[in-house]
Design an enzyme around this catalytic site. Structure first.
Site, PDB file in Angstrom:
ATOM      1  N   GLU A 191      12.011  -5.821   4.843  1.00 57.92           N
ATOM      2  CA  GLU A 191      12.188  -5.051   3.611  1.00 57.92           C
ATOM      3  C   GLU A 191      12.632  -3.626   3.903  1.00 57.92           C
ATOM      4  OE1 GLU A 191       8.864  -5.160   0.945  1.00 57.92           O
ATOM      5  OE2 GLU A 191      10.057  -4.315  -0.707  1.00 57.92           O
TER       6      GLU A 191
ATOM      7  N   LYS B  46       0.402  -5.225  -3.201  1.00 56.90           N
ATOM      8  CA  LYS B  46       1.567  -5.669  -2.420  1.00 56.90           C
ATOM      9  C   LYS B  46       2.181  -4.487  -1.683  1.00 56.90           C
ATOM     10  CE  LYS B  46       6.126  -6.675  -1.737  1.00 56.90           C
ATOM     11  NZ  LYS B  46       7.221  -5.712  -1.395  1.00 56.90           N
TER      12      LYS B  46
ATOM     13  N   ASP C  27      -2.442 -12.604  12.932  1.00 54.89           N
ATOM     14  CA  ASP C  27      -2.330 -13.626  11.887  1.00 54.89           C
ATOM     15  C   ASP C  27      -2.181 -12.947  10.528  1.00 54.89           C
ATOM     16  OD1 ASP C  27      -4.100 -16.727  11.271  1.00 54.89           O
ATOM     17  OD2 ASP C  27      -2.819 -15.567   9.933  1.00 54.89           O
TER      18      ASP C  27
ATOM     19  N   HIS D 276      14.166   6.464  -4.015  1.00 55.79           N
ATOM     20  CA  HIS D 276      15.301   6.273  -3.094  1.00 55.79           C
ATOM     21  C   HIS D 276      16.321   7.390  -3.306  1.00 55.79           C
ATOM     22  CE1 HIS D 276      14.126   2.415  -1.474  1.00 55.79           C
ATOM     23  NE2 HIS D 276      13.726   2.079  -2.677  1.00 55.79           N
TER      24      HIS D 276
HETATM   25  C1  LIG Z   1      12.480   6.193   0.790  1.00 60.17           C
HETATM   26  C2  LIG Z   1      11.728   7.508   0.756  1.00 60.17           C
HETATM   27  C3  LIG Z   1      10.882   7.667   2.015  1.00 60.17           C
HETATM   28  C4  LIG Z   1      12.686   8.659   0.697  1.00 60.17           C
HETATM   29  O1  LIG Z   1      11.900   9.806   0.411  1.00 60.17           O
HETATM   30  P1  LIG Z   1      12.510  11.272   0.534  1.00 60.17           P
HETATM   31  O2  LIG Z   1      11.468  12.232   0.083  1.00 60.17           O
HETATM   32  O3  LIG Z   1      13.852  11.310  -0.079  1.00 60.17           O
HETATM   33  O4  LIG Z   1      12.692  11.358   2.110  1.00 60.17           O
HETATM   34  P2  LIG Z   1      13.261  12.601   2.915  1.00 60.17           P
HETATM   35  O5  LIG Z   1      14.715  12.371   3.198  1.00 60.17           O
HETATM   36  O6  LIG Z   1      12.848  13.895   2.291  1.00 60.17           O
HETATM   37  O7  LIG Z   1      12.459  12.414   4.283  1.00 60.17           O
HETATM   38  C5  LIG Z   1      11.071  12.598   4.243  1.00 60.17           C
HETATM   39  C6  LIG Z   1      10.517  11.697   5.317  1.00 60.17           C
HETATM   40  O8  LIG Z   1      10.631  10.353   4.914  1.00 60.17           O
HETATM   41  C7  LIG Z   1      11.012   9.567   6.025  1.00 60.17           C
HETATM   42  N1  LIG Z   1      12.335   9.027   5.714  1.00 60.17           N
HETATM   43  C8  LIG Z   1      13.068   9.271   4.630  1.00 60.17           C
HETATM   44  N2  LIG Z   1      14.218   8.593   4.649  1.00 60.17           N
HETATM   45  C9  LIG Z   1      14.206   7.886   5.797  1.00 60.17           C
HETATM   46  C10 LIG Z   1      15.109   6.979   6.404  1.00 60.17           C
HETATM   47  N3  LIG Z   1      16.261   6.666   5.829  1.00 60.17           N
HETATM   48  N4  LIG Z   1      14.770   6.446   7.584  1.00 60.17           N
HETATM   49  C11 LIG Z   1      13.595   6.750   8.189  1.00 60.17           C
HETATM   50  N5  LIG Z   1      12.711   7.624   7.668  1.00 60.17           N
HETATM   51  C12 LIG Z   1      13.004   8.166   6.480  1.00 60.17           C
HETATM   52  C13 LIG Z   1      11.046  10.498   7.239  1.00 60.17           C
HETATM   53  O9  LIG Z   1       9.810  10.493   7.864  1.00 60.17           O
HETATM   54  C14 LIG Z   1      11.286  11.829   6.599  1.00 60.17           C
HETATM   55  O10 LIG Z   1      10.788  12.950   7.270  1.00 60.17           O
HETATM   56  P3  LIG Z   1      11.124  13.292   8.809  1.00 60.17           P
HETATM   57  O11 LIG Z   1      10.189  12.459   9.630  1.00 60.17           O
HETATM   58  O12 LIG Z   1      12.551  12.899   9.047  1.00 60.17           O
HETATM   59  O13 LIG Z   1      10.868  14.750   8.936  1.00 60.17           O
HETATM   60  C15 LIG Z   1      10.837   7.585  -0.505  1.00 60.17           C
HETATM   61  O14 LIG Z   1      11.665   7.473  -1.637  1.00 60.17           O
HETATM   62  C16 LIG Z   1       9.762   6.537  -0.538  1.00 60.17           C
HETATM   63  O15 LIG Z   1       8.777   6.639   0.175  1.00 60.17           O
HETATM   64  N6  LIG Z   1       9.950   5.529  -1.399  1.00 60.17           N
HETATM   65  C17 LIG Z   1       9.000   4.429  -1.493  1.00 60.17           C
HETATM   66  C18 LIG Z   1       9.692   3.247  -0.953  1.00 60.17           C
HETATM   67  C19 LIG Z   1       8.783   2.054  -0.912  1.00 60.17           C
HETATM   68  O16 LIG Z   1       7.641   2.078  -1.295  1.00 60.17           O
HETATM   69  N7  LIG Z   1       9.348   0.989  -0.437  1.00 60.17           N
HETATM   70  C20 LIG Z   1       8.660  -0.287  -0.386  1.00 60.17           C
HETATM   71  C21 LIG Z   1       9.477  -1.304  -1.189  1.00 60.17           C
HETATM   72  S1  LIG Z   1       9.100  -1.125  -2.900  1.00 60.17           S
HETATM   73  C22 LIG Z   1       7.699  -2.161  -2.973  1.00 60.17           C
HETATM   74  O17 LIG Z   1       7.759  -3.305  -2.604  1.00 60.17           O
HETATM   75  C23 LIG Z   1       6.364  -1.545  -3.239  1.00 60.17           C
HETATM   76  C24 LIG Z   1       6.075  -1.194  -4.684  1.00 60.17           C
HETATM   77  C25 LIG Z   1       6.881   0.010  -5.104  1.00 60.17           C
HETATM   78  O18 LIG Z   1       6.403  -2.252  -5.589  1.00 60.17           O
HETATM   79  C26 LIG Z   1       4.587  -0.927  -4.679  1.00 60.17           C
HETATM   80  C27 LIG Z   1       4.037  -0.501  -6.009  1.00 60.17           C
HETATM   81  O19 LIG Z   1       4.575  -0.939  -7.045  1.00 60.17           O
HETATM   82  O20 LIG Z   1       3.042   0.262  -5.944  1.00 60.17           O
HETATM   83  N1  LIG Z   2      -8.337 -19.399   8.913  1.00 59.26           N
HETATM   84  C1  LIG Z   2      -7.930 -18.686   9.985  1.00 59.26           C
HETATM   85  O1  LIG Z   2      -7.735 -17.470   9.925  1.00 59.26           O
HETATM   86  C2  LIG Z   2      -7.677 -19.395  11.286  1.00 59.26           C
HETATM   87  C3  LIG Z   2      -7.003 -18.723  12.288  1.00 59.26           C
HETATM   88  N2  LIG Z   2      -6.762 -19.359  13.505  1.00 59.26           N
HETATM   89  C4  LIG Z   2      -6.057 -18.724  14.603  1.00 59.26           C
HETATM   90  O2  LIG Z   2      -7.028 -18.355  15.589  1.00 59.26           O
HETATM   91  C5  LIG Z   2      -6.450 -17.354  16.441  1.00 59.26           C
HETATM   92  C6  LIG Z   2      -7.440 -16.271  16.734  1.00 59.26           C
HETATM   93  O3  LIG Z   2      -8.644 -16.859  17.183  1.00 59.26           O
HETATM   94  P1  LIG Z   2      -9.380 -16.135  18.403  1.00 59.26           P
HETATM   95  O4  LIG Z   2     -10.767 -16.674  18.491  1.00 59.26           O
HETATM   96  O5  LIG Z   2      -9.227 -14.662  18.303  1.00 59.26           O
HETATM   97  O6  LIG Z   2      -8.493 -16.615  19.614  1.00 59.26           O
HETATM   98  P2  LIG Z   2      -8.828 -16.999  21.091  1.00 59.26           P
HETATM   99  O7  LIG Z   2      -9.805 -18.087  21.125  1.00 59.26           O
HETATM  100  O8  LIG Z   2      -7.484 -17.214  21.658  1.00 59.26           O
HETATM  101  O9  LIG Z   2      -9.488 -15.670  21.744  1.00 59.26           O
HETATM  102  C7  LIG Z   2     -10.842 -15.433  21.644  1.00 59.26           C
HETATM  103  C8  LIG Z   2     -11.452 -15.651  23.004  1.00 59.26           C
HETATM  104  O10 LIG Z   2     -10.934 -14.726  23.924  1.00 59.26           O
HETATM  105  C9  LIG Z   2     -11.932 -14.439  24.913  1.00 59.26           C
HETATM  106  N3  LIG Z   2     -11.950 -13.002  25.159  1.00 59.26           N
HETATM  107  C10 LIG Z   2     -11.472 -12.392  26.249  1.00 59.26           C
HETATM  108  N4  LIG Z   2     -11.640 -11.089  26.164  1.00 59.26           N
HETATM  109  C11 LIG Z   2     -12.267 -10.827  24.991  1.00 59.26           C
HETATM  110  C12 LIG Z   2     -12.715  -9.645  24.324  1.00 59.26           C
HETATM  111  N5  LIG Z   2     -12.585  -8.411  24.858  1.00 59.26           N
HETATM  112  N6  LIG Z   2     -13.273  -9.760  23.096  1.00 59.26           N
HETATM  113  C13 LIG Z   2     -13.401 -10.983  22.534  1.00 59.26           C
HETATM  114  N7  LIG Z   2     -13.011 -12.156  23.104  1.00 59.26           N
HETATM  115  C14 LIG Z   2     -12.446 -12.067  24.327  1.00 59.26           C
HETATM  116  C15 LIG Z   2     -13.284 -14.907  24.356  1.00 59.26           C
HETATM  117  O11 LIG Z   2     -13.929 -15.834  25.210  1.00 59.26           O
HETATM  118  P3  LIG Z   2     -13.435 -17.284  25.622  1.00 59.26           P
HETATM  119  O12 LIG Z   2     -12.033 -17.187  26.131  1.00 59.26           O
HETATM  120  O13 LIG Z   2     -14.391 -17.756  26.642  1.00 59.26           O
HETATM  121  O14 LIG Z   2     -13.481 -18.063  24.349  1.00 59.26           O
HETATM  122  C16 LIG Z   2     -12.950 -15.401  22.963  1.00 59.26           C
HETATM  123  O15 LIG Z   2     -13.649 -16.561  22.597  1.00 59.26           O
HETATM  124  C17 LIG Z   2      -5.285 -16.800  15.712  1.00 59.26           C
HETATM  125  O16 LIG Z   2      -4.097 -17.210  16.357  1.00 59.26           O
HETATM  126  C18 LIG Z   2      -5.369 -17.434  14.328  1.00 59.26           C
HETATM  127  O17 LIG Z   2      -4.080 -17.623  13.783  1.00 59.26           O
HETATM  128  C19 LIG Z   2      -7.244 -20.618  13.755  1.00 59.26           C
HETATM  129  C20 LIG Z   2      -7.917 -21.297  12.775  1.00 59.26           C
HETATM  130  C21 LIG Z   2      -8.155 -20.765  11.459  1.00 59.26           C
END
Ligand SMILES: CC(C)(COP(=O)([O-])OP(=O)([O-])OC[C@H]1O[C@@H](n2cnc3c(N)ncnc32)[C@H](O)[C@@H]1OP(=O)([O-])[O-])[C@@H](O)C(=O)NCCC(=O)NCCSC(=O)C[C@@](C)(O)CC(=O)[O-]
Ligand SMILES: NC(=O)C1=CN([C@@H]2O[C@H](COP(=O)(O)OP(=O)(O)OC[C@H]3O[C@@H](n4cnc5c(N)ncnc54)[C@H](OP(=O)(O)O)[C@@H]3O)[C@@H](O)[C@H]2O)C=CC1
Length: 422
Positions: A80, A258, A274, A373
């Protein structure tokens, strides 16, 4: 290390990778993995079934983030447009007041064991609680490695759930999964306890699976967004109104949330976690008074007249396990973030969600997302009017606040600014 890289947007992808390497210290060759999508078909064939190819997804880097006093560049994978810009924009504004402050609960994931056909559900509940120590010990015996890391079952609770066919006894295991997402870990424990739970309860066990309503694994982010940096007091008030509608109206809450997930999911995907589990956790958590779907975040005005944004959300992400360890691009993304624990990762992700949310609301509160924008256009208008680099942001803010993105207005604003500065 700084995440402030003005003009980052104007660089080429290769130059951006070099800038990121320079800023973070991550070797350039590690970043260059991203240039090709970071995954081969052969590697993919070991990840999922029936692989025939790959789907490339753009990976951007959000700039300006400051989290708990440390700068961080945030990898975001999304299709997006404007999402990465929005997150960077909000992070820039938040920096004025110190950036994002985060915290998180312990990484507790819950497994559920469903017991059917129990004659005395309330009696079974107490029998199971009395056997708590035995059941916890049996569960921990399933994963000595997790226990060795300080993880393991922290507690157990038993609920009696009234459902249409009857009453179910549902056992919850609360497991500290440390740096794992934890699904496999807690599912293994639930399956190992099933027979013993059924025996104690006097019923038949059916489901043994984690819950994705991970409300014991919460991450929190807050930030103050300076009123002037946002565009003035009126805009702050309008953002509060926009957020208030989302709190009160499920139709608006769905889009508000969203917007939050635009940021959250992009970082979850980038780090090989995940996304479905995180989305299910977030939306199941968005329940307000009377069980109504509501906004995940809140916005209010503080004593200084600045905007305070807060977000608390389940964040079941891991650094070990899942795809995080096997997908090369995910490994690079985690290195960029410089996080040492899953909780640190969860907190940065939540900060990005809050940033995304604020940016969207700010854009919407200035006459629609398009107008947001248009702010890019406003920058061009200011430049055309002769504004210097230092004057551009002030002129743009005034044009947006005045809702007059026009050349003549830009010239007036510029003249006013210059007369104020003598
Ligand atoms: C688009 C902006 C950021 C412009 O906003 P702006 O104020 O015109 O930006 P600017 O040109 O003044 O720049 C300010 C900063 O924005 C960043 N920036 C600005 N432009 C760029 C660019 N081209 N590429 C990378 N970074 C950019 C950048 O960090 C920049 O500062 P800097 O770091 O450069 O000093 C602003 O209008 C904005 O934030 N809009 C919101 C856009 C958005 O939310 N998009 C998500 C999709 S819409 C959606 O799905 C969500 C929604 C809307 O439905 C959620 C809801 O309903 O609540
Ligand atoms: N509904 C859901 O969300 C579901 C998600 N999944 C999937 O399961 C996966 C994640 O499960 P997850 O249990 O994290 O995966 P893993 O089993 O791959 O990893 C966990 C294991 O890693 C080992 N481990 C090593 N270092 C560490 C540490 N520092 N801290 C904790 N554990 C450590 C542990 O021991 P040991 O290796 O002895 O086990 C632990 O059991 C994801 O890919 C997800 O998509 C699966 C089913 C359902």
């Amino acid at each position: 290390m700084t995440s402030r890289i003005p003009g980052f947007r104007d660089e080429s992808p290769a130059d951006r990778r070099a800038l990121v390497a320079k800023s973070t210290g991550v070797p350039l060759e590690c970043l260059d993995v991203l240039a090709s999508g970071g995954l081969t078909v052969e590697q993919a064939d070991h990840m999922i079934e029936n692989v025939v190819g790959l789907l490339g997804v753009p990976m951007g880097v959000a700039t300006n983030f400051r989290v708990n006093g440390a700068d961080v560049l945030v990898p975001m994978a999304t299709e997006e447009p404007s999402v990465v810009a929005a997150a960077s924009n909000a992070a820039r504004i938040a920096r004025e007041r110190g950036g994002f402050h985060t915290s998180s609960s312990e990484p507790i994931m819950q497994a559920q064991v469903q017991v059917l056909d129990v004659a005395d559900p309330d009696g079974a509940r107490l029998r199971l609680l009395e056997a708590g120590e035995e059941l916890i010990r049996l569960a921990n015996d399933q994963d000595p490695m997790l226990v060795s890391f300080g993880g393991g079952v922290r507690d157990l609770k038993v609920r009696v759930v009234d459902a249409s066919p009857g009453r179910y006894v549902v056992v919850h295991l609360m497991v500290d999964v440390r740096d794992a997402m934890g699904a496999n870990a807690v599912n293994t424990m639930a399956e190992a306890l099933a027979d013993r739970i059924g025996e104690i309860a006097g019923g038949r066990v059916l489901l043994r699976i984690l819950t994705n309503k991970a409300d014991m694994r919460l991450a929190r982010a807050r930030a103050v967004f300076e009123a002037d940096a946002l565009g003035g007091a009126e805009l702050v008030g309008n953002i509060v109104h926009a957020a208030a509608l989302a709190e009160a109206d499920p139709y608006r809450a769905a889009t508000h949330n969203k917007g939050i997930m635009n940021g959250i999911t992009a970082v979850v995907l980038a780090t090989g976690n995940d996304t479905r589990a995180v989305e299910a956790g977030a939306h199941s958590h968005a329940v307000g008074a009377g069980g109504r779907y509501t906004a995940l975040s809140h916005f209010e005005v503080n004593a200084d007249g600045d905007l305070v944004g807060t977000l608390e959300v389940p964040m079941p992400v891991g650094l070990v396990g899942g795809a995080t360890k096997v997908h090369p691009a995910a490994g690079t993304a985690v290195r960029l973030l410089g996080v040492a624990t899953a909780s640190e990762l969860a907190e940065i992700i939540t900060a990005v969600g809050l940033a995304q949310n604020l940016a969207a609301l700010r854009a919407l509160a200035t006459e629609g997302i398009q107008r947001g924008h248009m702010s890019l256009h406003a920058r061009n208008i200011a430049v055309a009017a002769g504004a210097t680099a230092a004057e551009i942001p002030k002129v743009v803010r005034r044009l947006i606040a005045d809702r007059a993105v026009r050349a003549d207005r830009a010239e007036q604003v510029l003249a006013e600014l210059r007369s104020q500065n003598g």
